[in-house]
Design a protein around this motif. Structure first.
Motif, short mmCIF file in Angstrom:
data_model
loop_
_atom_site.label_atom_id
_atom_site.label_comp_id
_atom_site.label_asym_id
_atom_site.label_seq_id
_atom_site.Cartn_x
_atom_site.Cartn_y
_atom_site.Cartn_z
N MET A 47 0.86 -1.18 0.00
CA MET A 47 0.00 0.00 0.00
C MET A 47 0.89 1.23 0.00
N ARG A 48 0.38 2.31 -0.52
CA ARG A 48 1.15 3.56 -0.58
C ARG A 48 0.94 4.35 0.71
N ILE A 49 1.74 5.38 0.88
CA ILE A 49 1.76 6.13 2.14
C ILE A 49 0.40 6.77 2.46
N GLY A 50 -0.31 7.25 1.44
CA GLY A 50 -1.62 7.85 1.67
C GLY A 50 -2.62 6.83 2.20
N ASP A 51 -2.53 5.60 1.69
CA ASP A 51 -3.40 4.53 2.17
C ASP A 51 -3.08 4.19 3.63
N LEU A 52 -1.78 4.11 3.95
CA LEU A 52 -1.38 3.82 5.33
C LEU A 52 -1.86 4.94 6.25
N SER A 53 -1.75 6.16 5.79
CA SER A 53 -2.20 7.29 6.58
C SER A 53 -3.70 7.20 6.86
N ARG A 54 -4.49 6.92 5.85
CA ARG A 54 -5.95 6.80 6.04
C ARG A 54 -6.30 5.64 6.97
N ARG A 55 -5.61 4.54 6.83
CA ARG A 55 -5.95 3.36 7.63
C ARG A 55 -5.52 3.48 9.09
N THR A 56 -4.51 4.30 9.36
CA THR A 56 -4.01 4.42 10.73
C THR A 56 -4.42 5.73 11.40
N VAL A 94 -2.79 8.43 10.98
CA VAL A 94 -1.53 9.12 11.22
C VAL A 94 -1.18 9.89 9.95
N SER A 95 -0.77 11.13 10.10
CA SER A 95 -0.48 11.97 8.94
C SER A 95 0.68 11.41 8.11
N VAL A 96 0.66 11.74 6.84
CA VAL A 96 1.75 11.33 5.93
C VAL A 96 3.07 11.88 6.45
N ARG A 97 3.06 13.10 6.90
CA ARG A 97 4.28 13.72 7.43
C ARG A 97 4.85 12.92 8.60
N LEU A 98 3.98 12.49 9.50
CA LEU A 98 4.42 11.72 10.66
C LEU A 98 4.92 10.34 10.23
N LEU A 99 4.28 9.73 9.25
CA LEU A 99 4.75 8.44 8.74
C LEU A 99 6.16 8.58 8.15
N ARG A 100 6.42 9.67 7.44
CA ARG A 100 7.77 9.92 6.92
C ARG A 100 8.77 10.09 8.05
N TYR A 101 8.34 10.76 9.12
CA TYR A 101 9.21 10.92 10.30
C TYR A 101 9.52 9.55 10.91
N TYR A 102 8.52 8.70 11.03
CA TYR A 102 8.76 7.35 11.56
C TYR A 102 9.78 6.62 10.69
N GLU A 103 9.69 6.81 9.40
CA GLU A 103 10.66 6.18 8.51
C GLU A 103 12.06 6.74 8.76
N GLU A 104 12.18 8.06 8.90
CA GLU A 104 13.47 8.69 9.20
C GLU A 104 14.07 8.14 10.50
N GLN A 105 13.21 7.83 11.45
CA GLN A 105 13.66 7.33 12.75
C GLN A 105 13.93 5.82 12.74
N GLY A 106 13.70 5.18 11.61
CA GLY A 106 13.95 3.75 11.50
C GLY A 106 12.83 2.88 12.04
N ASP A 111 2.44 -3.11 8.33
CA ASP A 111 2.78 -1.79 8.84
C ASP A 111 1.59 -1.06 9.45
N VAL A 112 0.38 -1.46 9.13
CA VAL A 112 -0.79 -0.87 9.81
C VAL A 112 -0.66 -1.16 11.30
N ARG A 113 -0.40 -2.38 11.64
CA ARG A 113 -0.25 -2.77 13.05
C ARG A 113 1.01 -2.16 13.65
N THR A 114 2.09 -2.10 12.86
CA THR A 114 3.33 -1.50 13.35
C THR A 114 3.09 -0.05 13.76
N VAL A 115 2.37 0.71 12.93
CA VAL A 115 2.08 2.11 13.26
C VAL A 115 1.22 2.18 14.53
N GLN A 116 0.27 1.30 14.67
CA GLN A 116 -0.54 1.28 15.89
C GLN A 116 0.33 0.99 17.12
N ASN A 117 1.28 0.08 16.96
CA ASN A 117 2.19 -0.23 18.08
C ASN A 117 3.10 0.95 18.40
#
Length: 145
Positions: free
Chosen positions: A1-10, A12-24, A42-48
């Motif tokens: 799934m693309r970042i917008g889909d992950l954002s909608r499902r969780t 969590v904003s796209v910007r914050l998802l990019r930050y999570y990626e930057e943080q590893g 990654d839906v569950r990972t973001v929730q965790n």
């Protein structure tokens, strides 16, 4: 799934998802087009991540602990008891922060309790803090002329 889909499902904003990626915390695949591709997990990972952030952990600590956590879909738990010392250290850090906030609150309560009654508070010092409402109009008129 693309970042917008992950954002909608969780939620969590796209910007914050990019930050999570930057943080590893997230490691999406990159398409030749440059788009990020996230696995369903990654839906569950973001929730965790959100759960651990809510518990007061930093993203640095989460990056170290998350791979060692077990998620059964309802409960997030350490995979081994060796992680407990790290979690206890975080708990102690949070306890210290709570104690500091409580001390600050007590000082503020003391200051507020010492405030003079309203009729006495019309002292000149009160006007030094903020102009009276009528003075705001004067200030605004002066700023436009």
């Amino acid at each position: 799934m693309r970042i917008g889909d992950l954002s909608r499902r969780t939620g969590v904003s796209v910007r914050l998802l990019r930050y999570y990626e930057e943080q590893g915390l997230l490691r999406p695949l990159r398409r030749p087009s440059g788009y990020r591709e996230y696995p369903e997990d990654d839906v569950r990972t973001v929730q965790n991540i959100r759960t651990l952030l809510g518990a007061g952990l930093s993203t640095r600590t989460i990056a170290a602990l998350l791979p060692c956590m077990v998620d059964d879909g309802q409960l997030l738990a350490p995979a081994c008891s060796g992680m407990l010392s790290d979690l206890q250290r975080e708990q102690e850090r949070i306890d210290r922060a709570v104690a500091d906030l409580q001390a600050a609150r007590a000082v503020l309560d003391t200051i507020m309790t010492a405030t003079l009654p309203h009729d006495v508070a019309e002292h000149r010092a009160c006007h030094a803090v903020a102009p009276a409402p009528a003075d705001y109009e004067t200030l605004l008129r002066g700023a436009h002329h």
